[in-house]
Write a protein that holds these residues in place. Structure first.
Motif, PDB file in Angstrom:
ATOM      1  N   ARG A  76       0.839  -1.211   0.000  1.00 16.58           N
ATOM      2  CA  ARG A  76       0.000   0.000   0.000  1.00 16.58           C
ATOM      3  C   ARG A  76       0.869   1.255   0.000  1.00 16.58           C
ATOM      4  NH1 ARG A  76      -5.346   0.457   0.633  1.00 16.58           N
ATOM      5  NH2 ARG A  76      -6.161   2.527   1.171  1.00 16.58           N
TER       6      ARG A  76
ATOM      7  N   THR B 108       1.073   4.226  -2.991  1.00 16.66           N
ATOM      8  CA  THR B 108       0.868   5.660  -2.709  1.00 16.66           C
ATOM      9  C   THR B 108       2.075   6.476  -3.166  1.00 16.66           C
ATOM     10  OG1 THR B 108       1.692   5.284  -0.464  1.00 16.66           O
ATOM     11  CG2 THR B 108      -0.684   5.231  -0.796  1.00 16.66           C
TER      12      THR B 108
ATOM     13  N   ASP C 223      -3.082   8.302   1.154  1.00 17.05           N
ATOM     14  CA  ASP C 223      -3.579   6.947   1.399  1.00 17.05           C
ATOM     15  C   ASP C 223      -5.088   6.867   1.214  1.00 17.05           C
ATOM     16  OD1 ASP C 223      -2.973   4.164   2.579  1.00 17.05           O
ATOM     17  OD2 ASP C 223      -4.593   4.900   3.839  1.00 17.05           O
ATOM     18  N   GLU C 224      -5.804   7.921   1.633  1.00 19.49           N
ATOM     19  CA  GLU C 224      -7.256   7.881   1.501  1.00 19.49           C
ATOM     20  C   GLU C 224      -7.718   8.029   0.055  1.00 19.49           C
ATOM     21  OE1 GLU C 224      -5.830  11.959   2.876  1.00 19.49           O
ATOM     22  OE2 GLU C 224      -5.568   9.842   3.480  1.00 19.49           O
ATOM     23  N   ASP C 225      -6.852   8.540  -0.830  1.00 18.04           N
ATOM     24  CA  ASP C 225      -7.215   8.697  -2.245  1.00 18.04           C
ATOM     25  C   ASP C 225      -6.704   7.561  -3.117  1.00 18.04           C
ATOM     26  OD1 ASP C 225      -8.313  11.127  -1.509  1.00 18.04           O
ATOM     27  OD2 ASP C 225      -6.462  12.235  -1.927  1.00 18.04           O
TER      28      ASP C 225
ATOM     29  N   GLU D 295      -7.656   4.323  -3.538  1.00 15.13           N
ATOM     30  CA  GLU D 295      -8.638   3.519  -4.273  1.00 15.13           C
ATOM     31  C   GLU D 295      -9.148   4.252  -5.502  1.00 15.13           C
ATOM     32  OE1 GLU D 295      -8.366   3.643  -1.097  1.00 15.13           O
ATOM     33  OE2 GLU D 295      -8.022   1.527  -0.611  1.00 15.13           O
ATOM     34  N   SER D 296      -9.440   5.541  -5.368  1.00 19.32           N
ATOM     35  CA  SER D 296      -9.929   6.301  -6.521  1.00 19.32           C
ATOM     36  C   SER D 296      -8.845   6.465  -7.583  1.00 19.32           C
ATOM     37  CB  SER D 296     -10.434   7.676  -6.069  1.00 19.32           C
ATOM     38  OG  SER D 296      -9.386   8.408  -5.435  1.00 19.32           O
TER      39      SER D 296
ATOM     40  N   LEU E 256      -6.467   4.246  -8.221  1.00 20.00           N
ATOM     41  CA  LEU E 256      -6.219   2.965  -8.885  1.00 20.00           C
ATOM     42  C   LEU E 256      -7.354   2.512  -9.779  1.00 20.00           C
ATOM     43  CD1 LEU E 256      -4.618   0.915  -5.956  1.00 20.00           C
ATOM     44  CD2 LEU E 256      -3.461   2.172  -7.777  1.00 20.00           C
ATOM     45  N   ASN E 257      -8.519   3.186  -9.713  1.00 17.05           N
ATOM     46  CA  ASN E 257      -9.679   2.741 -10.500  1.00 17.05           C
ATOM     47  C   ASN E 257      -9.401   2.731 -11.989  1.00 17.05           C
ATOM     48  OD1 ASN E 257     -11.443   2.070  -8.450  1.00 17.05           O
ATOM     49  ND2 ASN E 257     -12.244   4.162  -8.242  1.00 17.05           N
TER      50      ASN E 257
ATOM     51  N   ARG F 298      -6.562  -1.602  -9.859  1.00 16.71           N
ATOM     52  CA  ARG F 298      -7.622  -1.613  -8.844  1.00 16.71           C
ATOM     53  C   ARG F 298      -7.741  -2.993  -8.197  1.00 16.71           C
ATOM     54  NH1 ARG F 298     -11.933  -4.079 -11.360  1.00 16.71           N
ATOM     55  NH2 ARG F 298     -11.790  -4.198 -13.641  1.00 16.71           N
TER      56      ARG F 298
ATOM     57  N   GLU G  49      -5.762  -6.798  -3.901  1.00 20.24           N
ATOM     58  CA  GLU G  49      -6.481  -8.040  -3.674  1.00 20.24           C
ATOM     59  C   GLU G  49      -5.729  -9.223  -4.274  1.00 20.24           C
ATOM     60  OE1 GLU G  49     -11.000  -9.872  -4.239  1.00 20.24           O
ATOM     61  OE2 GLU G  49     -10.464  -7.907  -5.081  1.00 20.24           O
TER      62      GLU G  49
END
Length: 1227
Positions: free
Chosen positions: A963, A967, A974-976, A978-979, A981-982, A1017, A1021
């Protein structure tokens, strides 16, 4: 000095024209100061174009062309017609290049006698090009790439251009001593005769060639007396230094003439006339004036040659950054480099057999010819060691446009970006010599549809190393300066064999009942061009492809022609063209009901003794089989009779018995319950020297009490091969021969004949077998060690050991039943496969390549290597993922991880790149002066091992690391993440780089379909999924790994490397750089889990350094442990003397034995690989040479033939010297 001379001459000429250099300099300076303004950019472009135009005029003026005399032109045309008629009767004339006709004068060789050994100038005309300058520095370009710039070249050009004061800049340069710039020694190579002696003067003035004669004719002005000669000499523009040289040289010429006999002095008139002075003027002048004319002529030639060479150096330096002055100036530079090369060839500065074969003349290489579209071009070197590296290409645009495109791709490669381009660009990047290659137009092709055909014809004619397929052998090396091939080793294989067309023509003549005549190469060239045109028409996705197929399907083409095209289509250089042509030719063959040619395959069979006799007789057998099958052979696709030596069985394949115990092992049973009995007491009676651990045998096999021949086998490497028995070899020989016959669709040969040939071979083999090892001896060795398990130990993979079965069982038990790492589970192999497939989410299965449904997929399996370090109580577990269904998925994850780590942690190197590691240590040891220390001080060495590198890191720490990497890679919070990586995607090339090849049906080709787009994204996982493949089998038992990265996974080394590298990057960035400057504290390198620190003694007091050496610096459970001694990756590092020496092999099991069944090439392979390793790691060069001598002596002590080792060592030293040469290490 070179750029100063040329700048002075160039800008002096510009001032004579109507250009204001001061005004242009202010315009360009203003353009650079306000690059964002479109107005200033237009001004800069206009100024650059105006300057480029003036440079073109100046370049043309260097080689003026007088208006031709109509009578001379008419006479030359008649001579040319006669030459064409005579050429019809000459044997093998050179292929035409559609150039202007070459006159008889230009084709006549220079009349310099072979015994002279000297040039016809006061300088040595055969001198090599001057050595490259070492004042290259690097800077960052706006696109992020590294830009190589020569500060002196760039500054001299800009200062002279901006200020308009070339003379002041020239005066500011450091002036070389007059002796070093003497025209008699300006070539850099000492003349064979002393300067100014009678023999030297005679060799210079007596034999002028045609180029010098024509040069002097253009410079001459009619003089009728001595006064006019003096006036003419004074009107010649010469510098003060050259005026002094003229006076000195005139005295030498006068003395030479005075010492001549009277009979030879009378030939002075003819000597001056040979230099291009009209005979009517020579008759009017006295001897003194004629001698002065000779001195002036030689000095003028020398000055012109010096100007040409300096101009070549100037433009080569300018070409390092071609776009510095805009596109127009870049075009001028490219043309000027080719023009200067041709002028240098005309004046004798350089000798180029390539330009002679192509018949390119400086008078034909005009600006208009250079600006032509649809051309075939080449890129060649002047350096002697690089002359073999030629590239031939074609372009529908001008050469300037093609070079601009190539320069853009080269910058992307230099910046580390993924680029689709010719492989020669990767070779240029590795050798850092892109700017040294000279682009030149070879031929203008009026028809664009014939461009590829003419290009391929030139490739077939010239065999350039930087074109396919030869370039593939050059770019296979992984590292930038360790190419595996060089001019000596690169195999020059003909793309289309000229013999193929000779055979074709003679066969047609024989069938027609005609006597074979003299073979003429023009017919071959016509046949090649004709065939290539058909192939490229087939490959084109246009109407031409349809017409070519229609033509081949008609009765106008015979079968021989189609099979010849099929053979040529294999080597077109482009995988797309090859695939397309062969596909369409397959359709033509199917339409005409013709047999499709198969792939030629050599016969692979274990050899017998003696090797040469076996090879010769087996090839004769294959030839007899081909003779019987003549009616089934296809034209141009006759199978090869070559042999490949198949390996005999290895000692470990016959002797090792640990796999049987693995199949019996059950973690729930004790050895007694499983029926395993200890026989140590009985065995020790027969072999009392065996060592015992905890009451059981665990010993080296060399301690067995055996006969001399069996003891030699036990002490040798278990990788040695042994000759098989007669029954096994006949079965293998018979099977391979008939498989070869069936593969090539030949007539089945009589088995009795094959058996008779083999029996004669076996009889000779038995006579020569004395002293060599056989399978029978290995079986005897097994009988002497019944009840023991044969295997190897950890870190000694070729040293045979024997173990008590009970001891080996307990080592398996202690290794795979450790509660904190491994856990036995009750699952069958099909259940394990089902569980792994269920653990992967559906969207991950669809996004990545998995092979759960493949029949070849298998569950991972494991074994151990007993560890002496742990007193034989446990072993190192080795898990194989070679046939795992998620293997390719794990490789993709590893590639993405390597890319992230390389970008986020630039201080790190690839975790498995030992060569770059040694280069970093060499750079540290080579620093003799630093900003703070005037001499190298002894360094402190810290040799440490990262314990728990693979099996201790928890999964959550892996997830946190990845992670943080994402970043930092995308530069987001860090909070941005996910958006961010979309919509992000990373393309992974599974071939490592564009230079990796693989063999497909016997043919080398690029892997061009292994690019996988990874949706980021799903990356986090997918990382968590990759840690779920923790199940593997040991014999018949299933084991699960509870902690750390999956053992044996392709993703595990990259993931562990990412954890440690990110921590090192954060430590260096936040702690170390604040207290200690990086260049002064030393060097820290790491190879997987082995870390080496070389630190200055002054840094020991730094608290940050002491903390970095602490065992818990990487945060437990990763712990640093010190290793004994200074041995690192097989080399002994001495930090005091700053030397790296190779640890020589000192045991017999580290060599392949001469009595084994290995071929000579196989026996020498270990020597070759060790010698290559020494040349890349040992330091300094004296130590490298010492290590190579010791290595050779070690092999001689093992009964190796020194006459076989010396040529290998000589070639490896040549490769090492070439890698260390300035031309190959200019970065």
């Amino acid at each position: 000095m070179a750029e100063t001379v040329f700048c002075h001459a160039l800008f002096s000429k510009l001032r004579e024209e109507s250009i204001d250099l001061d005004e242009l300099g202010m315009m360009l300076s203003g353009g650079r100061a306000h690059q964002g303004s479109p107005i200033t950019n237009d001004v800069k472009l206009q100024a650059s174009q105006e300057l480029a135009g003036k440079v073109v005029e100046f370049m043309l003026g260097l080689y003026p062309q007088d208006a031709p005399d109509p009578k001379v032109v008419d006479l030359e045309s008649q001579v040319h017609m006669l030459q064409q008629q005579l050429a019809r009767f000459e044997k093998s004339p050179a292929p035409s290049t559609a150039r202007e006709p070459t006159t008889a004068a230009s084709a006549t060789p220079s009349p310099v006698p072979a015994i002279a050994g000297l040039s016809s100038l006061p300088i040595n005309a055969d001198s090599p090009p001057p050595p490259p300058r070492d004042d290259i520095s690097s800077s960052k370009a706006p696109d992020g790439s590294t830009r190589l710039v020569k500060p002196d070249t760039r500054s001299s050009l800009f200062q002279a251009f901006e200020k308009g004061k070339a003379q002041e800049h020239a005066n500011a340069k450091v002036v070389e001593p007059e002796e070093s710039t003497d025209p008699a020694s300006s070539s850099g190579v000492p003349a064979k005769a002393e300067y100014g002696t009678a023999s030297h003067v005679a060799s210079v003035v007596n034999f002028p060639d045609d180029s010098k004669k024509s040069f002097m004719t253009r410079q001459w002005k009619t003089c009728r007396n001595d006064r006019e000669v003096t006036t003419w000499i004074e009107s010649i523009t010469l510098s003060k230094a050259n005026r002094k040289k003229l006076v000195t040289w005139s005295a030498h010429v006068q003395k030479w003439h005075d010492d001549l006999p009277a009979s030879e002095q009378a030939s002075l008139d003819q000597t001056v006339a040979n230099w291009g002075v009209p005979i009517r003027d020579v008759a009017k002048l006295k001897a003194g004036s004629l001698l002065r004319i000779l001195a002036v002529a030689t000095i003028l030639i020398a000055c012109s040659l010096e100007l040409l060479r300096n101009a070549h150096l100037f433009f080569q330096g300018l070409y390092e950054n071609p776009t510095m002055l805009g596109h127009k100036m870049m075009d001028v530079v490219i043309w000027a480099r080719g023009k200067f090369l041709l002028l240098a060839c005309d004046f004798g500065i350089v000798q180029s057999s390539l330009l002679s074969r192509l018949r390119i003349r400086s008078s034909q290489y005009t600006w208009a010819f250079f600006q032509s579209k649809s051309v075939v071009y080449c890129r060649l070197f002047l350096q002697p060691e690089l002359k073999a590296y030629l590239y031939v290409g074609s372009t529908a645009q001008t050469l300037s446009d093609r070079e601009r495109t190539r320069w853009g791709k080269f910058k992307q490669i230099r910046a580390g970006k993924a680029v689709h381009g010719e492989l020669s660009l990767f070779w240029y990047h590795r050798r850092a010599n892109y700017h040294m290659a000279i682009p030149m137009v070879i031929l203008h092709v009026p028809r664009a549809d014939c461009l590829h055909t003419i290009e391929q014809t030139f490739i077939n004619l010239l065999q350039p190393f930087l074109n396919a397929p030869w370039v593939r052998a050059l770019v296979r090396a992984k590292h930038a300066n360790i190419a595996t091939s060089d001019p000596v080793r690169c195999v020059r294989r003909y793309v289309t064999s000229w013999r193929q067309f000779r055979r074709f023509r003679r066969r047609n003549l024989t069938l027609a009942g005609l006597a074979p005549s003299v073979f003429r190469s023009e017919n071959v060239v016509q046949s090649i061009v004709y065939c290539y045109q058909i192939l490229f028409d087939l490959a084109s996705d246009s109407l031409q492809s349809f017409l070519a197929q229609k033509f081949l399907r008609s009765n106008q083409v015979d079968a021989d022609m189609i099979y010849r095209l099929y053979r040529m289509a294999t080597h077109l250089g482009d995988p797309f063209y090859e695939t397309s042509c062969r596909s369409k030719l397959n359709q033509v063959l199917a339409f005409r009901s013709m047999r499709v040619p198969g792939v030629c395959r050599p016969l692979s069979v274990p050899f017998l003794l003696p090797e040469r006799v076996f090879t010769r007789r087996v090839r004769r057998l294959l030839g007899d089989i081909l003779d019987v099958s003549t009616h089934k052979l296809l034209p141009y696709h006759i199978p090869s009779t070559s042999l490949v030596a198949k390996s005999h069985p290895k000692i470990k394949d016959i002797l090792f018995s640990h796999k049987k115990l693995l199949m019996q092992w059950d973690p729930k049973l004790t050895p007694d319950q499983a029926g395993i009995r200890c026989c140590c007491a009985q065995i020790l009676k027969d072999h009392p020297r065996l060592t015992v651990a905890q009451g059981h045998i665990a010993s080296s096999a060399t301690l067995l009490s055996l006969s001399d021949d069996l003891r030699c086998i036990a002490q040798s490497s278990c990788n040695n091969t042994v000759f098989m028995d007669a029954k096994a070899h006949w079965s293998c020989f018979r099977t391979t021969v008939y498989e070869w016959i069936e593969h090539h669709d030949l007539v089945r040969y009589d088995e009795k004949e094959v058996r008779a040939v083999w029996e004669r071979l076996w009889q000779e083999h038995e006579q020569a077998l004395e002293g060599h090892w056989t399978v029978a001896q290995i079986n005897r060795l097994k009988s002497h060690s019944k009840g023991l398990i044969w295997h190897v130990r950890d870190h000694e993979g070729a040293h045979s050991h024997v173990f008590c079965p009970v001891k080996y069982w307990m080592m398996l038990q202690n290794t795979f039943t450790a509660d904190s790492i491994f856990l036995p589970v009750e699952l069958s192999v099909p259940a394990v496969m089902t569980q792994m497939e269920q653990a992967v989410p559906e969207h991950i299965l669809s996004a990545f390549p998995f092979k759960f449904s493949s029949r070849k997929s298998k569950v991972s399996w494991a074994y151990i290597l007993p560890k002496f370090k742990k007193d034989w109580k446990a072993g190192r577990p080795i898990v194989s993922f070679s046939a795992h269904p998620a293997r390719q998925f794990l490789v993709i994850m590893a590639r993405v991880t390597e890319m992230l780590v390389a970008e986020v942690c630039p201080h790190t190197r690839p975790y498995n790149d030992a060569i770059m590691l040694w280069q970093a240590i060499h750079q540290l040891f080579g620093q003799t002066d630093t900003p703070t220390l005037s001499a190298p001080d002894p360094l402190a060495l810290h040799n440490q091992d990262l314990s728990g590198f693979f099996v201790s890191i928890p999964v959550e720490r892996f997830m946190i690391t990845f992670r943080l990497l994402l970043t930092k890679f995308y530069g987001c919070a860090d909070e941005d993440l996910e958006s961010t990586l979309n919509h992000a995607t990373i393309t992974v090339d599974l071939t490592n780089d564009l230079s990796v090849m693989k063999t497909i049906r016997g043919r080398h080709c690029l892997i061009h379909d292994k690019h996988i787009a990874v949706p980021m994204r799903l990356f986090l996982e997918a990382v968590r999924v990759s840690f779920k493949f923790t199940l593997f089998t040991v014999g018949g038992q299933t084991i699960q790994q509870l902690r750390g990265a999956p053992m044996g996974s392709h993703f595990s080394p990259a993931a562990c490397h990412a954890v440690v590298s990110l921590y090192e990057h954060m430590y260096f960035g936040h702690c170390l750089l604040q207290s200690v400057r990086m260049p002064n504290f030393g060097l820290v390198v790491r190879y997987v889990d082995n870390r080496l620190a070389l630190l200055h003694p002054s840094c020991d007091k730094q608290s940050v350094i002491r903390a970095f050496l602490h065992p818990d610096v990487y945060i437990p459970p990763i712990v640093l442990e010190y290793e004994d001694g200074n041995i690192f990756l097989g080399f002994d590092i001495d930090p005091v003397t700053r030397t790296i020496s190779y640890v020589q092999p000192d045991a017999s099991w580290k060599f392949l034995h001469k009595k084994s069944a290995a071929s000579t090439r196989t026996l020498l392979s270990s020597f070759r690989s060790r010698a290559h390793l020494i040349t890349r790691a040992s330091w300094p060069q004296e130590q490298r040479d010492r290590d190579l001598r010791l290595l050779q002596q070690a092999y001689v002590n093992q009964d190796y033939d020194e006459h076989l080792l010396s040529p290998i060592l000589k070639h490896i030293r040549f490769q090492a010297d070439f890698r260390c040469s300035p031309q190959s290490n200019q970065e």
